[in-house]
Design an enzyme around this catalytic site. Sequence first.
Site, mmCIF file in Angstrom:
data_model
loop_
_atom_site.group_PDB
_atom_site.id
_atom_site.type_symbol
_atom_site.label_atom_id
_atom_site.label_comp_id
_atom_site.label_asym_id
_atom_site.label_seq_id
_atom_site.Cartn_x
_atom_site.Cartn_y
_atom_site.Cartn_z
ATOM 1 N N HIS A 179 -14.365 60.841 -41.645
ATOM 2 C CA HIS A 179 -13.867 59.938 -42.856
ATOM 3 C C HIS A 179 -12.641 59.510 -43.191
ATOM 4 O O HIS A 179 -12.284 58.601 -44.131
ATOM 5 C CB HIS A 179 -14.355 60.887 -44.166
ATOM 6 C CG HIS A 179 -15.789 61.315 -44.157
ATOM 7 N ND1 HIS A 179 -16.579 60.796 -45.393
ATOM 8 C CD2 HIS A 179 -16.628 62.023 -43.320
ATOM 9 C CE1 HIS A 179 -17.906 61.164 -45.017
ATOM 10 N NE2 HIS A 179 -17.735 61.930 -43.843
ATOM 11 N N ASP A 220 -5.624 55.303 -46.136
ATOM 12 C CA ASP A 220 -6.922 55.851 -46.648
ATOM 13 C C ASP A 220 -7.903 55.619 -45.830
ATOM 14 O O ASP A 220 -8.150 54.251 -45.404
ATOM 15 C CB ASP A 220 -7.271 55.183 -47.975
ATOM 16 C CG ASP A 220 -7.978 56.488 -48.769
ATOM 17 O OD1 ASP A 220 -8.378 57.438 -48.340
ATOM 18 O OD2 ASP A 220 -7.650 56.240 -50.312
HETATM 19 P P1 ADQ Z 1 -10.987 61.419 -50.644
HETATM 20 O O1 ADQ Z 1 -9.733 61.316 -50.052
HETATM 21 O O2 ADQ Z 1 -11.583 62.110 -51.604
HETATM 22 O O3 ADQ Z 1 -12.201 60.632 -49.789
HETATM 23 P P2 ADQ Z 1 -12.088 58.753 -52.141
HETATM 24 O O4 ADQ Z 1 -13.020 58.153 -51.221
HETATM 25 O O5 ADQ Z 1 -11.122 58.050 -53.060
HETATM 26 O O6 ADQ Z 1 -11.198 59.633 -51.336
HETATM 27 O O7 ADQ Z 1 -13.111 59.713 -53.227
HETATM 28 C C1 ADQ Z 1 -12.738 60.272 -54.401
HETATM 29 C C2 ADQ Z 1 -13.996 60.569 -55.229
HETATM 30 O O8 ADQ Z 1 -13.437 61.631 -55.888
HETATM 31 C C3 ADQ Z 1 -14.457 59.579 -55.898
HETATM 32 O O9 ADQ Z 1 -15.734 59.278 -55.457
HETATM 33 C C4 ADQ Z 1 -14.463 59.787 -56.858
HETATM 34 O O10 ADQ Z 1 -15.475 59.298 -57.769
HETATM 35 C C5 ADQ Z 1 -14.162 61.116 -57.074
HETATM 36 N N1 ADQ Z 1 -13.229 61.351 -58.346
HETATM 37 C C6 ADQ Z 1 -12.404 60.594 -58.797
HETATM 38 N N2 ADQ Z 1 -11.888 61.250 -60.034
HETATM 39 C C7 ADQ Z 1 -12.652 62.336 -60.381
HETATM 40 C C8 ADQ Z 1 -12.476 63.139 -61.426
HETATM 41 N N3 ADQ Z 1 -11.723 63.127 -62.234
HETATM 42 N N4 ADQ Z 1 -13.390 64.191 -61.516
HETATM 43 C C9 ADQ Z 1 -14.399 64.282 -60.436
HETATM 44 N N5 ADQ Z 1 -14.452 63.299 -59.486
HETATM 45 C C10 ADQ Z 1 -13.669 62.397 -59.282
HETATM 46 C C11 ADQ Z 1 -12.315 60.957 -48.159
HETATM 47 C C12 ADQ Z 1 -11.382 60.004 -47.485
HETATM 48 C C13 ADQ Z 1 -11.748 58.595 -48.018
HETATM 49 C C14 ADQ Z 1 -13.068 58.588 -47.966
HETATM 50 C C15 ADQ Z 1 -13.898 59.278 -48.351
HETATM 51 C C16 ADQ Z 1 -15.479 58.908 -47.858
HETATM 52 O O11 ADQ Z 1 -10.054 60.261 -47.677
HETATM 53 O O12 ADQ Z 1 -10.669 57.590 -47.275
HETATM 54 O O13 ADQ Z 1 -13.289 56.965 -48.413
HETATM 55 O O14 ADQ Z 1 -13.601 60.519 -47.817
HETATM 56 O O15 ADQ Z 1 -15.394 58.899 -46.538
#
Ligand code: ADQ
Length: 507
Positions: free
Chosen positions: A168, A380
Amino acid sequence: MSSRLLVVSNRLPVVIEQHGEQWCSRPGSGGLVTALTPVLRQRGGLWIGWPGTSVQKGLDLDGMLAEAGEAAGFNFAAVNLTSDERDGFYYGFSNEIVWPLFHGLHTRCNFDPSFWKAYRAVNCKFARTIKENVQENDFIWVHDYHLMHVAKELREVGLRQKISFFLHIPFPPPEIFLKMPWRFDVLEALLEFDVLGFQTQGYRRNFTQCISSVVPGLSVRGRGRVMTTKTPRRAVQIGVFPISIDFEEFADKAASEETTARAGEIREEFAGRKLMLGVDRLDYTKGIPERVKAFGDALDRYPELREKVTLVQVVVPSRTAIHEYQDLKAEIEKLVSEVNGRHTVPGWVPIHYVFRNLDRTELTAFYRTADIMSVTPLRDGMNLVAKEYCACRIENDGVLILSEFAGTAATMHRGALLVNPHDQEGMADAIFNAVMMGKKERQMRMRILRQGVRKFDVFWWLDMFLKASNEQDAELAAPPEEYDLLALLPPPSVAPPIPAHLPDPTR
Ligand code: ADQ
């Protein structure tokens, strides 16, 4: 494909917590959970992972997991870790070595040899739990950087079934990856999987460059989006599968009555002003301090923005037990108060800072209300927040400011305003352009973005992955056009001109 999905990740998608005497569970957060939950809900299956808590008095862990599994529509199996295992494997190897190194931040790494031992021991524990739970035709799908050694451990206990892996986070270029003392072991362990999935062409290229240069006896050949790596024993498929979200679920939620009502309230609170939103897990890779500084810079250099735009920065608590993350939180809070101190006037506070988990209604209401979304990580793997924002823009309006270093820039570059998060003035200019952008251009860009996210959603991602795994050298569905930052760079220059006063060494 009718076989059962057996998903393995470090954390289970539920958090078990104690409130007073009571134990309760709630859904986990983070990108991996957002992406995989709809997949398992649709297909059923088993998810193996660490429940995030140790076995304790008064806690009926199995009972709670069975209950949570029933609500989720698939089953859970726990890998229990002792606190020493958790410290060495999770806080140590995963968080102090792989996470910073793979995001290109090697100066943050602590290459403590004891972490490597803990990592292997815990990967072995995961392998044993998989072995105990696996059925003959299961599709075994291991996720992310915590578990790169699992296939090797499974082979050692005699499992011959096909095993797939998806990373990921980014895979770094050789000059960064090779700093890891256990680089050969990690590469060889990864080659024990049958299918390896990366988020972008760039990450796959980095991986194949690493294996071609350091693992002897391998040949890498390209074939469409899947490459076959012949080791002396077997072939490994190496594919690119940009992860996504359940577009329809987010769009429906955004259109729901409760979200519409909440969005109306938020809109009223910010009436007469543009709302710029940032939503990130607390992490140094997400570029939150850089974004706050750029917002302050925009207000300093473009007085016409003052009182016209408000930044709502939501930071989701994450890894808060780690010292560095506490420092990051303090740094963000200091920067926010500096900008607010400089620019607040009665009736307008430039930055609203929120440090907590938001529920889905609140999150989608913010996505629906935000005129501008700022997603500016330093690096990211993909970034799902950018995709969620677009899915929730059901009125086809809104501006996405996106970092060139998010994996998602590879496919969203045409509709977004791309920025370099290290370039404070460039980011401030992008904020100004986003605020000033006319409706026609905003709608055109958002339409392009939404079309892409709708077509290449998480179910498309799943299909692509399963297809690549099931058919050797499969001809895969046409991938979205990929933007490659490297392709934009000027070609390497010929030798620079030699200053006249120096002798010419080529003569
Ligand atoms: P993350 O580093 O966690 O994922 P991201 O892909 O942006 O980063 O996902 C964050 C998730 O957290 C989103 O689905 C969002 O909806 C959720 N979220 C945000 N704010 C929130 C809140 N206040 N309460 C609850 N949930 C919340 C890792 C990698 C990324 C990659 C993903 C998937 O670092 O690059 O995109 O895995 O492969």
